[in-house]
Design an enzyme around this catalytic site. Structure first.
Site, PDB file in Angstrom:
ATOM      1  CB  ALA A 193       1.669 -14.951   7.400  1.00  0.00           C
ATOM      2  CG  ASN A 197       6.640  -6.456   7.097  1.00  0.00           C
ATOM      3  OD1 ASN A 197       7.510  -7.066   6.486  1.00  0.00           O
ATOM      4  ND2 ASN A 197       6.751  -6.143   8.369  1.00  0.00           N
ATOM      5  CD  GLN A 199       2.173  -6.469   4.392  1.00  0.00           C
ATOM      6  OE1 GLN A 199       1.391  -5.678   3.875  1.00  0.00           O
ATOM      7  NE2 GLN A 199       2.280  -6.595   5.696  1.00  0.00           N
ATOM      8  CB  ALA A 237      -7.509 -14.547   6.735  1.00  0.00           C
ATOM      9  CG  HIS A 238      -4.642 -10.280  10.027  1.00  0.00           C
ATOM     10  ND1 HIS A 238      -3.953  -9.116  10.181  1.00  0.00           N
ATOM     11  CD2 HIS A 238      -3.758 -11.262  10.302  1.00  0.00           C
ATOM     12  CE1 HIS A 238      -2.706  -9.384  10.551  1.00  0.00           C
ATOM     13  NE2 HIS A 238      -2.561 -10.691  10.621  1.00  0.00           N
ATOM     14  CB  THR A 258     -10.815 -28.755  16.135  1.00  0.00           C
ATOM     15  OG1 THR A 258     -10.848 -30.034  16.760  1.00  0.00           O
ATOM     16  CG2 THR A 258     -12.191 -28.387  15.623  1.00  0.00           C
ATOM     17  CB  CYS A 280       5.566  -8.271  14.339  1.00  0.00           C
ATOM     18  SG  CYS A 280       4.234  -8.550  13.219  1.00  0.00           S
TER      19      CYS A 280
HETATM   20  N1  PLP Z   1       4.953 -11.956   7.008  1.00  0.00           N
HETATM   21  C1  PLP Z   1       4.717 -10.687   6.670  1.00  0.00           C
HETATM   22  C2  PLP Z   1       5.395 -10.116   5.463  1.00  0.00           C
HETATM   23  C3  PLP Z   1       3.836  -9.902   7.414  1.00  0.00           C
HETATM   24  O1  PLP Z   1       3.621  -8.638   7.079  1.00  0.00           O
HETATM   25  C4  PLP Z   1       3.219 -10.484   8.552  1.00  0.00           C
HETATM   26  C5  PLP Z   1       2.343  -9.686   9.428  1.00  0.00           C
HETATM   27  O2  PLP Z   1       2.508  -8.521   9.621  1.00  0.00           O
HETATM   28  C6  PLP Z   1       3.495 -11.820   8.868  1.00  0.00           C
HETATM   29  C7  PLP Z   1       4.365 -12.523   8.071  1.00  0.00           C
HETATM   30  C8  PLP Z   1       2.855 -12.486  10.052  1.00  0.00           C
HETATM   31  O3  PLP Z   1       1.492 -12.705   9.785  1.00  0.00           O
HETATM   32  P1  PLP Z   1       0.453 -13.161  10.900  1.00  0.00           P
HETATM   33  O4  PLP Z   1       0.123 -11.935  11.665  1.00  0.00           O
HETATM   34  O5  PLP Z   1      -0.711 -13.687  10.129  1.00  0.00           O
HETATM   35  O6  PLP Z   1       1.088 -14.219  11.711  1.00  0.00           O
END
Ligand code: PLP
Length: 354
Positions: free
Chosen positions: A47, A128, A156, A177-178, A218, A304
């Protein structure tokens, strides 16, 4: 990874074609879940990259057309907030709408901020940190058909509130995806066409022209295949998973209520059933995390930003004071979490108050 060694971009031999079949199947699965066409799915690394592509990818078009105003919110993930800050430093005007005390942004305020030179409206589907669900339908329905592009960071909510994402007025959707039990390191930007026109995105990198020229390199075939399957399962099981998560939330609230916490996200709007953000008066979140660590792995912010000691920009924007922010813990779970000893967690937190 052992058996499918082909590059899905190699069309001249069977290894490549076999890999391409897996990628195409994943693309179809994600498109079906999101209510878009397969060619509108652009695979990315997650994301963060999708958010960057959606926002920075429109920069050239905005400059060319004189549309250099963007509307977003003060509670976006850094993956949106930072590209917006970059555009601001390059001359764009960014309006950030503040949330209410519960962490919900008003659709009316988003729409009122739109001007003739607004290029993009970017709003997350659910926050999040707090789980607060934002009014995507109302924003989408309030925008003119040929008005600004609408980007939704759905990291989310895909697989949780997928129905909303099928709204055709949403031009750009970021997925990871995770977040729904697929592999880490893969995601997608859905770039819906308006009529026949793809949103006028410029790629952030150049190279082999993969993903319709939007994302060269790729493709990680095993990750993409896992993403596709995870998407299909998440959407198929959406209702059951939500019910399981809701049951855990109900148990949590029942056990923790004796601590008289303030629950972020409530009252005042919808909240995801798998996230609980709360402040326990008089108890520091750092102490809670240490005291329950053999029972539950909880946090006081998003992964993050857990390396920085800055107070959460989300809680700050909601108007919480320093103490409430220091007292805030964030707990999340999945449909698969099983029984949680909430009484034990409540007891440990209570002891910290003595
Ligand atoms: N946006 C939101 C609302 C998220 O909760 C997150 C990840 O915690 C991200 C973006 C970033 O996603 P990614 O870890 O796949 O880069």
């Amino acid at each position: 990874m052992a058996d499918e060694v082909g590059n899905s971009g190699s069309r001249t031999h069977s290894y490549g074609l076999s890999a391409l079949r897996l990628v195409s199947q994943a693309r179809e699965r994600i498109a079906k879940a999101a209510g878009c066409n397969a060619h509108e799915v652009v695979f990315t690394s997650g994301a963060t990259e999708s958010d960057n592509l959606a926002i920075l990818g429109l920069e050239q078009y905005g400059l060319k057309t004189g549309r250099t105003h963007i509307v977003s919110t003060a509670i976006e993930h850094k993956a949106v907030a930072e590209p917006l800050a970059l555009l601001r430093s390059r001359g764009f005007e960014i309006t950030l709408v503040k949330p209410s005390r519960s962490g919900h942004v008003a659709a009316g305020e988003m729409l009122e901020a739109v001007r003739p030179d607004t290029l993009l409206v970017s709003i997350m589907h659910a926050n999040n940190e707090t789980g607060a669900v934002q009014p995507i339908d109302a924003v989408a329905c309030g925008l003119d058909e040929d008005g600004p592009y609408l980007h939704v960071d759905a990291a989310q909510t895909f697989g949780r509130l997928t129905g909303t994402l099928r709204n055709k007025r949403i031009d750009l959707i970021s997925l990871s995806a995770h977040k729904f039990f697929g592999p880490k390191g893969v995601g997608a930007l859905i770039a819906r066409r308006r009529g026949m026109q793809r949103p006028p995105l410029a790629p952030l990198m150049v190279g082999g022209g993969q993903e319709d020229g939007l994302r060269p390199g790729t493709l990680p075939v095993p990750l993409v295949a896992g993403f596709g399957l995870a998407a299909e399962l998440a959407v198929r099981e959406e209702a059951q998973r939500a019910a399981s998560c809701r049951a855990i939330r109900t148990d949590a609230l029942a056990a923790l209520s004796r601590l008289e916490p303030s629950i972020h996200g409530e009252p005042g709007g919808e909240v995801l059933p798998n996230i609980l953000s709360l402040a326990v008066p008089g108890v520091d979140s750092e102490a809670v995390m240490v005291s329950v660590k053999d029972v539950a792995a909880i946090s006081n912010g998003s992964a993050c930003t857990s390396s920085s000691y800055q107070p959460s920009h989300v809680l700050t924007a909601m108007g919480l004071d320093e103490n409430e922010i220091a007292e805030t813990i964030r707990i999340s779970w999945s449909h698969d979490t099983g029984r949680v000893d909430w009484d034990e967690i409540a007891t440990r937190i209570e002891q910290l108050r003595l």
